[in-house]
Design a protein around this motif. Sequence first.
Motif, mmCIF file in Angstrom:
data_model
loop_
_atom_site.group_PDB
_atom_site.id
_atom_site.type_symbol
_atom_site.label_atom_id
_atom_site.label_comp_id
_atom_site.label_asym_id
_atom_site.label_seq_id
_atom_site.Cartn_x
_atom_site.Cartn_y
_atom_site.Cartn_z
ATOM 1 N N VAL A 198 -32.742 -7.703 16.531
ATOM 2 C CA VAL A 198 -31.348 -7.287 16.614
ATOM 3 C C VAL A 198 -30.714 -7.952 17.829
ATOM 4 O O VAL A 198 -31.258 -7.887 18.935
ATOM 5 N N PHE A 200 -27.038 -8.245 19.938
ATOM 6 C CA PHE A 200 -25.679 -7.744 20.139
ATOM 7 C C PHE A 200 -24.825 -8.860 20.700
ATOM 8 O O PHE A 200 -25.171 -9.432 21.742
ATOM 9 N N ARG A 211 -25.229 -17.223 20.266
ATOM 10 C CA ARG A 211 -25.842 -16.732 19.031
ATOM 11 C C ARG A 211 -26.896 -17.731 18.521
ATOM 12 O O ARG A 211 -28.001 -17.353 18.132
ATOM 13 N N HIS A 231 -30.589 -9.296 12.780
ATOM 14 C CA HIS A 231 -29.338 -8.557 12.604
ATOM 15 C C HIS A 231 -28.425 -8.872 13.784
ATOM 16 O O HIS A 231 -28.791 -8.603 14.925
ATOM 17 N N ILE A 232 -27.266 -9.437 13.476
ATOM 18 C CA ILE A 232 -26.326 -9.790 14.546
ATOM 19 C C ILE A 232 -25.211 -8.747 14.544
ATOM 20 O O ILE A 232 -24.481 -8.592 13.561
ATOM 21 N N ILE A 233 -25.134 -7.995 15.643
ATOM 22 C CA ILE A 233 -24.230 -6.845 15.688
ATOM 23 C C ILE A 233 -22.955 -7.213 16.451
ATOM 24 O O ILE A 233 -23.028 -7.604 17.623
ATOM 25 N N LEU A 266 -30.536 1.531 13.073
ATOM 26 C CA LEU A 266 -31.057 0.388 12.315
ATOM 27 C C LEU A 266 -32.545 0.561 12.022
ATOM 28 O O LEU A 266 -33.023 0.266 10.922
ATOM 29 N N ALA A 369 -19.740 -1.165 13.732
ATOM 30 C CA ALA A 369 -20.534 -2.329 14.190
ATOM 31 C C ALA A 369 -21.724 -2.548 13.252
ATOM 32 O O ALA A 369 -22.034 -3.679 12.862
ATOM 33 N N ILE A 370 -22.365 -1.456 12.858
ATOM 34 C CA ILE A 370 -23.533 -1.596 11.969
ATOM 35 C C ILE A 370 -23.089 -2.109 10.602
ATOM 36 O O ILE A 370 -23.714 -3.003 10.025
ATOM 37 N N ASN A 372 -20.587 -3.965 9.925
ATOM 38 C CA ASN A 372 -20.125 -5.367 9.960
ATOM 39 C C ASN A 372 -21.172 -6.350 10.472
ATOM 40 O O ASN A 372 -20.851 -7.485 10.801
ATOM 41 N N ARG A 373 -22.401 -5.918 10.544
ATOM 42 C CA ARG A 373 -23.410 -6.834 11.094
ATOM 43 C C ARG A 373 -23.681 -7.990 10.128
ATOM 44 O O ARG A 373 -23.454 -7.869 8.925
#
Length: 391
Positions: A198, A200, A211, A231-233, A266, A369-370, A372-373
Amino acid sequence: MIKYGELSTKKGNINFFINTLYRNIQNKLKKFNTKIYKDISRMYIEFDDKDLDNILKKINTIFGIHEYVVAYKINTDIELIKKTILQILNNEDFDTFKVETKRSDKTFPIPSLEFSKQIGGLILKNIDHSKVDVHNPHLLINIEIRHEYTYIYLNHYKGLGGYPNGTLGHGMLMLSGGIDSPVSGYLALKRGMILDAVYFEAIPHTSIEARNKVIALTKKLVNYTNKIELHIIPFTDIQESIYKNIDPAYCITIMRRMMYRIMEKLAKMKKAQVIVNGESIGQVASQTLTSMNVINNVTNFPVIRPVACLDKLEIIDIAKKIDTYDISILPYEDCCTIFVPKHPIINPNLNDAVKFEESFDYNSLIDEAIKNRIVMDIKEEDEDNKFKDLL
Ligand code: ATP
Ligand code: MG
């Protein structure tokens, strides 16, 4: 020829460990033409000579292998054994040697000790300056005689150790672009876990390069496992709310509490059993024991911190070994570094943290946020092409 080492202490479920290792090896070597056999103490991989270097590279990324040897497999035939040993030794640079024979096939006409002596004599006669040293030989020549085949091998190599990937559960790794979290991920994989990662991010305060750096790190980690879901939050709204509403000294504390809340959700969604991160005691203000206490207070979910008790230099040594260091030190800022206050609190108070958090509706921001990850499946096959241009 692979020796299991620590695995053989897993008495009750040894088969589960061995079978998983077997599948992992099959999977890692699927590009090559191989035959793989297993029994309770060893695994044998047969392959074409030309693939030796590439196969060893792969073997050195597989957890659960404690020791291995490169053995030559030939028919059990005395003349052939002699000829092969001389051929092998022609490529070796050594002075002292010892021959050790194991004869599991008792129909073989020469007893082990006697055969070792005969082969020793053959080597002394044919290889200049060679000498026998039974106590501390430079080269140990092993001959294992079975009914049909004989295995000849020289040195033992150390494998990566650990437990086979997939034998000990599922972790959610908090993966930043730093040095510590990829090392933590590697150490968690070493204990047999599979991982999702994960990250952020706070675009536009953080860059797309930051990223890509995390993707590149995930690519390095995936070499030690099969697949990692990254997973990119999107963390921008949460971070901006924090910096708008909260005493700067507490911003990092609250930000990390938000990260932990998201991690727990998550982890539950993915049915993971632990959160894994790169916190190391005392490294920064948010990693004093008091800070860790106040931060960890938002969740009962187990959190494992594989590098908690390592010095930075020890962590860097591992980062270099697993080839993440050069990526980690690229300069792109991540969401922890952009808003760092001048004086982050090193002894935060739990009640104060809770009170500050009441100033905004973080629950809906967390859910948003979760939702739209971005989720990326990172697999080893992508190694050669897909992510080449990212850095
Ligand atoms: P690292 O070198 O891994 O970045 P660090 O020494 O910079 O660690 P912190 O930035 O305080 O330490 O973060 C501690 C841990 O929290 C990291 O090792 C990582 O596991 C997690 N973490 C921090 N920032 C992020 C992020 N942006 N995304 C995911 N996890 C993060
Ligand atoms: Mg960091």
